[in-house]
Structures are given as C-alpha cells and as structure tokens.
Design a protein around this motif. Structure first.
Motif, PDB file in Angstrom:
ATOM      1  N   ALA A   5       0.804  -1.214   0.000  1.00  0.00           N
ATOM      2  CA  ALA A   5       0.000   0.000   0.000  1.00  0.00           C
ATOM      3  C   ALA A   5       0.834   1.260   0.000  1.00  0.00           C
ATOM      4  N   ASP A   6       2.107   1.181   0.402  1.00  0.00           N
ATOM      5  CA  ASP A   6       2.895   2.405   0.538  1.00  0.00           C
ATOM      6  C   ASP A   6       3.837   2.648  -0.629  1.00  0.00           C
ATOM      7  N   THR A  57       0.618  -7.681  10.303  1.00  0.00           N
ATOM      8  CA  THR A  57      -0.234  -6.585  10.753  1.00  0.00           C
ATOM      9  C   THR A  57       0.322  -6.048  12.066  1.00  0.00           C
ATOM     10  N   THR A  79       0.415   4.045   4.259  1.00  0.00           N
ATOM     11  CA  THR A  79      -0.989   4.315   4.546  1.00  0.00           C
ATOM     12  C   THR A  79      -1.712   3.157   5.215  1.00  0.00           C
ATOM     13  N   SER A  80      -1.191   1.960   5.114  1.00  0.00           N
ATOM     14  CA  SER A  80      -1.887   0.809   5.682  1.00  0.00           C
ATOM     15  C   SER A  80      -1.276   0.398   7.019  1.00  0.00           C
ATOM     16  N   GLN A  81      -1.981  -0.473   7.725  1.00  0.00           N
ATOM     17  CA  GLN A  81      -1.524  -0.948   9.026  1.00  0.00           C
ATOM     18  C   GLN A  81      -0.821  -2.299   8.907  1.00  0.00           C
TER      19      GLN A  81
END
Length: 478
Positions: free
Chosen positions: A28-29, A48, A60-62
C-alpha cells in the motif's frame, strides 16, 4: 552512532517496496511498478502491526505483505521510550512505549497454524518456579487492556483468558503479543458513524447489522460484513417511501431475525396515537425489501413498549422479549417475555415479567434485551441506567426456562472505560472463528455519536464476561 526510530522506520519503508504479495498485490505504501516477468511468489506472509506501531512516512496501511514465511519469536526490545521487534526477514518495526510490540502474522506458506497467541513477558516478570521460557503460548486469542494493579511491592495484570502474571515493582507490568493464524488485527470502533442500538445477526451468508435511525428520512440503515469488522452500507429496512403507515417517527432499536423460512424485522416506532410501539415486517432476505404487517405487534395505550428482541428456545419455540417504557412516565421498567406464534407475527400464551430495575447500578432503567441459549441456561443480556452518560452499562441474568425466573449476576459485565462512554444495547453473535462476540454501541470521545464496537466474550464459571472491554487498542480479528 545509534540510529533514531525515525531513521530506522524510513529505512524499513525502503526495504518494503521490493516485496509484493503472493496474490500479486502491491504494498500500500509504494507506487513502484511490478516486473511482469518476475515469477509469482510461492507464498507470502501478511504482517499486521498493533496500534502503537511507529508508521513509516507515507505508509498508509496498518500492514505489510512479505514474500515467504516470516516469523517472530515474540521478543520486544526496549530502546529509550520505544521498543522494537526483529522479524526473521530482518525487518525491525518500532512501537511507541516500552514492551509495546503487538504483531499478527498470517501466512499461506507451509507451516501455517491455527489461531494462537504468544505472550512474552518483560524482564520484571516474576517467573513461576520451573518455568524456563520468558513467554507462554496459548491457543486462540489472548489479549490485555494494559491495566496494571499494584499489590504490595509488586504488580499484576489480568489477561483475557484469566491468567494473572505478576511483576516485580509497582506499575511494572509489561508484555508483548504475537498472534499467528488469527487473521490480523482490528481496532474499535468498527463503524465510526452513528449506529445506536445495533441489532446484528448472521443470515447464513454474512453478518447483517441494523441501527436506530430516529427521525431520518430512511429508517434503519443496514450494513453487511463477513468478519464483524469491515462493514458495507446495504440500504435500509424502510426506505422513505415504504415506512409503516401507522408510524409517525422515532424509529428505534431494530433487529432482524430468521423465523421459519423468512426474515422478520422487529422494531420500535411511535404510533399515530403518540405511544411508542413494537412493529414487525417480513422479507425473504435479511436485506429486504421488508413488508410491514400493517399494525403494531405490541401496542399499549397507557405506556410505550420498546426494544423488542426475538429468540427460540432449545425446542424451537419462538419468543418475543421487550421493555415497557416506564421511565418515560416515572414508573418502573419491566422487561416482558411472551411466546410468539410459529410465524413470529402474533403473540400467544401469557405475558411474563422477566425482570425489573432493582439494582443500584441500573438506576431507573433496564432495557435493550437480548437472549442466548447456552449450556442449559437462557442468558438475558440487558442495559441499565441512562443511555446519555457514563452510567449506562450491560448486565446479564440467567434462567433454566425461557420465561424465567431469571437470576441477575449483579454487577454489570460491560461499563464505561477505554475512552468509551456509556456502552450498551448489545447483540451477541458467533464470530467467524467460532468465539462469541458482543456487538454494542458507545459514545465517541466528542459525545456526538454512538458508534459501533465489537469485543470478544468469554464464559468463565457459567456466566458471560467481556474481558478488557470496551477495548481501545489492537485486538486479534474475530
């Protein structure tokens, strides 16, 4: 020179950009193009990070997805006021606070396991005699709300499974958590919008939630989910053009239940004579369209009747349970129960009083019933006191017969905490992994909306509990 967590985090981010998932998803990044000639990865691991993760700039994601099997031994290393974990592939995620590492590892590689938790204790842990490791492994999901209780010169924590590790010194509790095969992590709220009085069921395909809508044009927003965490809007029980003709407003506390081969939405609305009443509408699907029965199912010209719930006893006999709105007219608020006809659309038999507000914490109200049959008992969950403030809480009573007599546990099993105010009006469902979960509302920090939360339940000593809830930090997925 020792590098700062910020510099290490940036370096960490640059390493991540070279990895893609086994399904071909890009991280995502990064916007870097994927080499189409590169062979598909044999397997991958989704990592995660807990809510205290120091997120690299632009990420942006975890979570991250790494090629191959990635493991972690559970050790959390303190560095200044932060801490970090070292993964088997060399990645080094940092977390705010000491002993703050929380990670979930889920893989499609060989060696994948059923959901399990490793709890690794800080150096201050008072290790039991004969215990050689600095950690314990437990099947399923185990978590902690970071509460630490002092006892003499030592301190202890209480984990969700009842374990009670002790630590040397006051306020010395410290643990890191590794979840493997549990599906990742989530954090409350799961619906960050006004969703009071959530009625939640599984319709055989997905979870369906309906919430109070008050005087909105469309009554009772519907949402669906496959995991109790990610919810998608799915219309309304009553779009504006199909509201019941007998109802003038105040659309409250909806629940959808399967009765026979169809679904029935039980709900509260204000009758044209001014009294709150309980209605019922039918549909072939939990998502509608619903057809109202044309008149209230429960109506009393002397007092409002609200908060209906449906359940079947172990023999399959259907019942309706609801609350008399006595607090609105300065009276007690009994919760009633009565058998339903097989079609769920009319009452039969004799109405029974199942409970009333007679405990100090309940104040002037008991309401919002939900009934679960389990282990030879019927458990009646309810909310007490004022929905508008921190006194609101969830209690429970049990009986060996569907219409009682019910015996209350006493103290509430869920109350204000974790930054959430006035938790209540709950549903109880079985999560995707087979554990029991409570879905409920609580006021957000601005006290502008009652948002939807989800927390795991346990059943110690024949009574339900909602340990370390309402939760604010990361938890393993249901």
């Amino acid at each position: 020179m020792r590098k700062s967590p910020r510099i290490l985090a940036l370096a960490f981010a640059s390493v991540l950009s070279t990895f893609v998932s086994g399904c071909g998803d890009e991280l995502a990044d990064t916007e870097a193009p994927v080499d189409s000639t590169r062979a598909a990865l044999a397997c991958s691991t989704r990592i995660t990070y807990g809510d205290r993760w120091i997120r690299p700039s632009g990420h942006t994601s975890q979570y991250d997805i790494a090629s191959d099997l990635v493991t972690w031994n559970g050790t959390c290393v303190n560095e200044g006021t932060n801490s970090y974990a070292v993964l088997s592939n060399g990645w080094k995620p940092y977390f705010t606070g000491n002993n703050a590492c929380v990670l979930a590892l889920d893989t499609d590689c060989a060696g994948a396991t059923a959901c399990a938790t490793r709890i690794t204790y800080a150096a201050s842990w008072l290790k039991p005699s004969g215990h050689t490791a600095q950690y314990d492994d437990a099947g399923g999901r185990v978590f902690w709300d970071r509460g630490c209780t002092n006892e003499g010169s030592n301190s202890y924590a209480v984990l969700s499974n009842g374990w009670k590790p002790y630590f040397s010194g006051s306020g010395a509790c410290g643990m890191s958590f590794r979840y493997t095969g549990c599906g990742g992590l989530y954090q409350n709220p799961v619906v960050n919008a006004d969703c009071a009085d959530p009625g939640v069921i599984h319709d055989g395909t997905r979870y369906v939630a309906a919430c109070t809508s008050g005087g909105a044009a469309n009554a009772f927003a519907l949402r669906t989910s496959t995991d109790l965490v990610t919810w998608t809007s799915a219309g309304h029980i009553f779009p504006s053009a199909s509201k019941p003709t007998w109802a003038t407003g105040d659309f409250w506390a909806p629940e959808i239940h399967k009765v026979g081969t169809r679904f029935i939405a039980y709900f509260t609305a204000r009758h044209s004579d001014g009294k709150l009443s309980i209605g019922a509408a039918t549909s072939a699907s939990a998502l509608g369209p619903f057809t109202d029965r044309g008149q209230p199912l429960v109506h009393d010209t002397g007092m409002g009747m609200i908060d209906a719930t449906f359940f079947q006893d172990t023999a399959g006999v259907p019942y309706l349970v609801w609350k008399a709105d006595g607090n609105a007219v300065g009276q007690a608020t009994p919760i009633y129960g009565q058998q339903l006809a097989a079609d769920g659309l009319s009452l039969v038999g004799t109405r029974r009083t199942l409970m009333s507000n007679n405990l100090a914490w309940e104040g002037g109200v008991v309401e919002a019933p939900w009934v679960v049959a389990r282990g030879g008992y019927y458990y009646l969950f309810y909310s007490g006191n004022s929905y508008a403030n921190s006194t609101y809480a969830v209690g429970v009573a049990r009986a060996t017969s569907p219409l009682g007599p019910y015996t209350k546990l006493g103290n509430p099993i869920l109350k204000t905490g974790g930054g959430w105010v006035g938790p209540g009006h709950n549903s109880v469902v079985t999560g995707p992994g087979g554990d029991t979960y409570m879905v409920y509302h609580a006021w957000n920090s601005a006290h502008t909306a009652r948002v939807m939360l989800v927390d795991q339940m346990t059943w110690p000593n024949g009574w339900p509990a909602v340990p370390s809830a309402p939760s604010a930090g990361s938890r393993p997925m249901p």
